[in-house]
Motif scaffolding. Structure first.
Motif, PDB file in Angstrom:
ATOM      1  N   GLN A  28       0.866  -1.185   0.000  1.00 23.27           N
ATOM      2  CA  GLN A  28       0.000   0.000   0.000  1.00 23.27           C
ATOM      3  C   GLN A  28       0.902   1.234   0.000  1.00 23.27           C
ATOM      4  N   PHE A  29       0.653   2.152  -0.939  1.00 22.47           N
ATOM      5  CA  PHE A  29       1.458   3.361  -1.058  1.00 22.47           C
ATOM      6  C   PHE A  29       0.666   4.563  -0.542  1.00 22.47           C
ATOM      7  N   LEU A  30       1.242   5.283   0.407  1.00 19.73           N
ATOM      8  CA  LEU A  30       0.596   6.457   0.977  1.00 19.73           C
ATOM      9  C   LEU A  30       1.522   7.649   0.777  1.00 19.73           C
ATOM     10  N   SER A  31       1.125   8.571  -0.105  1.00 17.14           N
ATOM     11  CA  SER A  31       1.950   9.732  -0.415  1.00 17.14           C
ATOM     12  C   SER A  31       1.705  10.863   0.575  1.00 17.14           C
ATOM     13  N   GLU A  32       2.778  11.621   0.853  1.00 15.72           N
ATOM     14  CA  GLU A  32       2.681  12.766   1.772  1.00 15.72           C
ATOM     15  C   GLU A  32       1.932  12.364   3.037  1.00 15.72           C
ATOM     16  N   TYR A  33       2.379  11.272   3.642  1.00 13.34           N
ATOM     17  CA  TYR A  33       1.695  10.711   4.813  1.00 13.34           C
ATOM     18  C   TYR A  33       1.935  11.590   6.039  1.00 13.34           C
ATOM     19  N   ASN A  34       0.860  12.063   6.657  1.00 11.21           N
ATOM     20  CA  ASN A  34       0.956  12.911   7.843  1.00 11.21           C
ATOM     21  C   ASN A  34       1.343  12.085   9.066  1.00 11.21           C
ATOM     22  N   LEU A  35       2.394  12.510   9.734  1.00 13.16           N
ATOM     23  CA  LEU A  35       2.887  11.774  10.890  1.00 13.16           C
ATOM     24  C   LEU A  35       2.099  12.068  12.156  1.00 13.16           C
ATOM     25  N   SER A  36       1.444  13.201  12.198  1.00 15.04           N
ATOM     26  CA  SER A  36       0.676  13.563  13.384  1.00 15.04           C
ATOM     27  C   SER A  36      -0.512  14.412  12.963  1.00 15.04           C
ATOM     28  N   LYS A  37      -1.297  14.833  13.914  1.00 18.27           N
ATOM     29  CA  LYS A  37      -2.458  15.660  13.613  1.00 18.27           C
ATOM     30  C   LYS A  37      -2.031  17.009  13.045  1.00 18.27           C
ATOM     31  N   LYS A  38      -0.862  17.495  13.463  1.00 16.17           N
ATOM     32  CA  LYS A  38      -0.315  18.715  12.892  1.00 16.17           C
ATOM     33  C   LYS A  38       0.451  18.359  11.617  1.00 16.17           C
ATOM     34  N   PRO A  39       0.515  19.276  10.640  1.00 17.02           N
ATOM     35  CA  PRO A  39       1.194  18.984   9.368  1.00 17.02           C
ATOM     36  C   PRO A  39       2.658  18.600   9.569  1.00 17.02           C
ATOM     37  N   LEU A  40       2.988  17.378   9.293  1.00 20.51           N
ATOM     38  CA  LEU A  40       4.354  16.871   9.338  1.00 20.51           C
ATOM     39  C   LEU A  40       4.340  15.587   8.515  1.00 20.51           C
ATOM     40  N   ALA A  41       4.738  15.691   7.248  1.00 23.01           N
ATOM     41  CA  ALA A  41       4.519  14.581   6.324  1.00 23.01           C
ATOM     42  C   ALA A  41       5.835  14.029   5.781  1.00 23.01           C
ATOM     43  N   ILE A  42       5.852  12.717   5.587  1.00 25.95           N
ATOM     44  CA  ILE A  42       6.960  12.061   4.906  1.00 25.95           C
ATOM     45  C   ILE A  42       6.565  11.869   3.443  1.00 25.95           C
ATOM     46  N   SER A  95       5.650   5.934  17.168  1.00 28.05           N
ATOM     47  CA  SER A  95       5.092   6.300  18.473  1.00 28.05           C
ATOM     48  C   SER A  95       3.671   6.861  18.403  1.00 28.05           C
ATOM     49  N   GLU A  96       3.248   7.351  17.232  1.00 23.09           N
ATOM     50  CA  GLU A  96       1.918   7.957  17.101  1.00 23.09           C
ATOM     51  C   GLU A  96       0.834   6.882  16.928  1.00 23.09           C
ATOM     52  N   THR A  97       0.723   6.008  17.910  1.00 28.88           N
ATOM     53  CA  THR A  97      -0.265   4.935  17.874  1.00 28.88           C
ATOM     54  C   THR A  97      -1.028   4.905  19.189  1.00 28.88           C
ATOM     55  N   GLU A  98      -2.153   4.228  19.187  1.00 30.34           N
ATOM     56  CA  GLU A  98      -2.981   4.169  20.395  1.00 30.34           C
ATOM     57  C   GLU A  98      -2.404   3.234  21.444  1.00 30.34           C
ATOM     58  N   ILE A 100       0.896   0.822  23.092  1.00 27.67           N
ATOM     59  CA  ILE A 100       2.345   0.781  23.222  1.00 27.67           C
ATOM     60  C   ILE A 100       2.918  -0.278  22.282  1.00 27.67           C
ATOM     61  N   VAL A 101       3.929   0.086  21.549  1.00 29.11           N
ATOM     62  CA  VAL A 101       4.606  -0.794  20.592  1.00 29.11           C
ATOM     63  C   VAL A 101       3.591  -1.471  19.661  1.00 29.11           C
ATOM     64  N   GLU A 102       2.595  -0.708  19.270  1.00 29.42           N
ATOM     65  CA  GLU A 102       1.630  -1.229  18.297  1.00 29.42           C
ATOM     66  C   GLU A 102       2.318  -1.555  16.972  1.00 29.42           C
ATOM     67  N   ILE A 103       3.332  -0.745  16.644  1.00 30.26           N
ATOM     68  CA  ILE A 103       4.188  -1.017  15.491  1.00 30.26           C
ATOM     69  C   ILE A 103       5.542  -1.464  16.034  1.00 30.26           C
ATOM     70  N   PRO A 104       5.892  -2.738  15.925  1.00 29.60           N
ATOM     71  CA  PRO A 104       7.176  -3.218  16.445  1.00 29.60           C
ATOM     72  C   PRO A 104       8.344  -2.526  15.740  1.00 29.60           C
ATOM     73  N   PRO A 105       9.331  -2.028  16.469  1.00 29.52           N
ATOM     74  CA  PRO A 105      10.476  -1.349  15.854  1.00 29.52           C
ATOM     75  C   PRO A 105      11.185  -2.202  14.809  1.00 29.52           C
ATOM     76  N   GLU A 106      11.183  -3.528  15.021  1.00 30.61           N
ATOM     77  CA  GLU A 106      11.865  -4.407  14.063  1.00 30.61           C
ATOM     78  C   GLU A 106      11.120  -4.524  12.739  1.00 30.61           C
ATOM     79  N   GLU A 107       9.955  -3.893  12.630  1.00 32.64           N
ATOM     80  CA  GLU A 107       9.185  -3.934  11.381  1.00 32.64           C
ATOM     81  C   GLU A 107       9.261  -2.604  10.624  1.00 32.64           C
TER      82      GLU A 107
END
Length: 296
Positions: A28-42, A95-98, A100-107
């Motif tokens: 799945q490709f997500l362009s200009e993905y916002n990292l937080s509720k405030k504008p900060l996109a990769i 870290s922007e998840t509901e 703790i470690v919802e996204i494992p760092p090794e992934e």
């Protein structure tokens, strides 16, 4: 008048999706993905849809479940500070998840795409973190020993056989080595929005080569001809619309305008009919777009 600035990032988004098109059902490709509720996109976030699935494409073999991709246009480069910024993006994403470690760092992985090998950044990583650099494929470098796996994609060094689209995301293409294989690969895909977005940028970025026609091969002319003809036709249409709108503002009739401009009355009347919907400002761009819609 200055030409419109080349927008490299949309073309990059198209190129990386084309490169990984054989795995499109797995990613799945997500362009200009916002990292937080405030504008900060990769630039790009690539997520594996099937956990554990191996990506066969060379540039995707390093991928894990969540993969951040940052791109630099041909005249830009990655600095030492850019590395820490991208690393920060990845940490924020994790870290922007509901939970703790919802996204494992090794992934998590980082991919940095540029046309210039970042020597200062790499030397810094070697000295500070004892990072190890390997080169498993042409133009693809793995950096290990960091908090997360990192790969560098150096556009002009990528294999033309395996990574034609990212390799071509430059403004120094040559006819025989670059344009010929690109023209062959593009043939039959002209109607695809993804390929069209990529080619629109590449054509404009390499327009100088085309204008030096005697130096170009048939493949270059074939590749650029339709794009440039269409662009020139659009330019002439917009110029005519502009002149007609100027006369409409003065209250002239279609018949008078056609006579003044020595243009076909039916053509002028059609433009006038559409233009009236945009009075009194007569936005030429909007009028042109509406006329194009009517032709479809």
């Amino acid at each position: 008048m200055n030409e419109k600035k080349l927008q490299w990032h949309p073309a990059f988004q198209a190129a990386i999706q084309i490169e990984l098109s054989e795995e499109k059902d797995a990613l799945q490709f997500l362009s200009e993905y916002n990292l937080s509720k405030k504008p900060l996109a990769i630039d790009t976030l690539i997520i594996k849809l099937e956990p554990g699935r191996k990506i066969k494409k060379n540039l995707g073999q390093i991928f894990r479940q969540h993969n951040i991709v940052e791109y630099k246009s041909p005249d830009d480069y990655f600095s030492i500070n850019d590395f820490y910024k991208v690393l920060g993006y990845l940490c924020l994403y994790q870290s922007e998840t509901e939970q703790i470690v919802e996204i494992p760092p090794e992934e998590l992985t980082i991919t940095m795409v540029t046309n210039h090998y970042p020597h200062k950044m790499i030397n810094h990583l070697k000295k500070r973190y004892h990072a190890v650099i390997t080169n498993p494929f042409p133009g693809i470098y793995y950096v290990t020993g960091l908090l997360f796996p990192l790969q560098l994609l150096i556009n002009h060094k990528l294999s033309k056989e395996d990574n034609l689209w990212l390799n071509s995301l430059r403004q120094d293409l040559t006819a025989a080595d670059d344009i010929a294989p690109l023209a062959k690969a593009y043939r039959g895909k002209e109607k695809s929005p993804l390929y069209a977005a990529f080619m629109d940028l590449v054509v404009r970025a390499n327009k100088k080569q085309y204008e030096e026609g005697q130096k170009m091969c048939d493949a270059l002319r074939e590749l650029f001809a339709d794009e440039l003809i269409e662009r020139e036709a659009a330019g002439e249409s917009k110029k005519l619309i502009l002149m007609i709108c100027k006369k409409l503002r003065k209250g002239k009739t279609p018949e008078t305008i056609a006579d003044d401009l020595e243009e076909d009355l039916s053509t002028v009347s059609e433009i006038c009919q559409v233009a009236r919907n945009f009075a009194p400002d007569y936005n030429c761009g909007s009028i042109y777009e509406e006329l194009q819609k009517r032709k479809k």
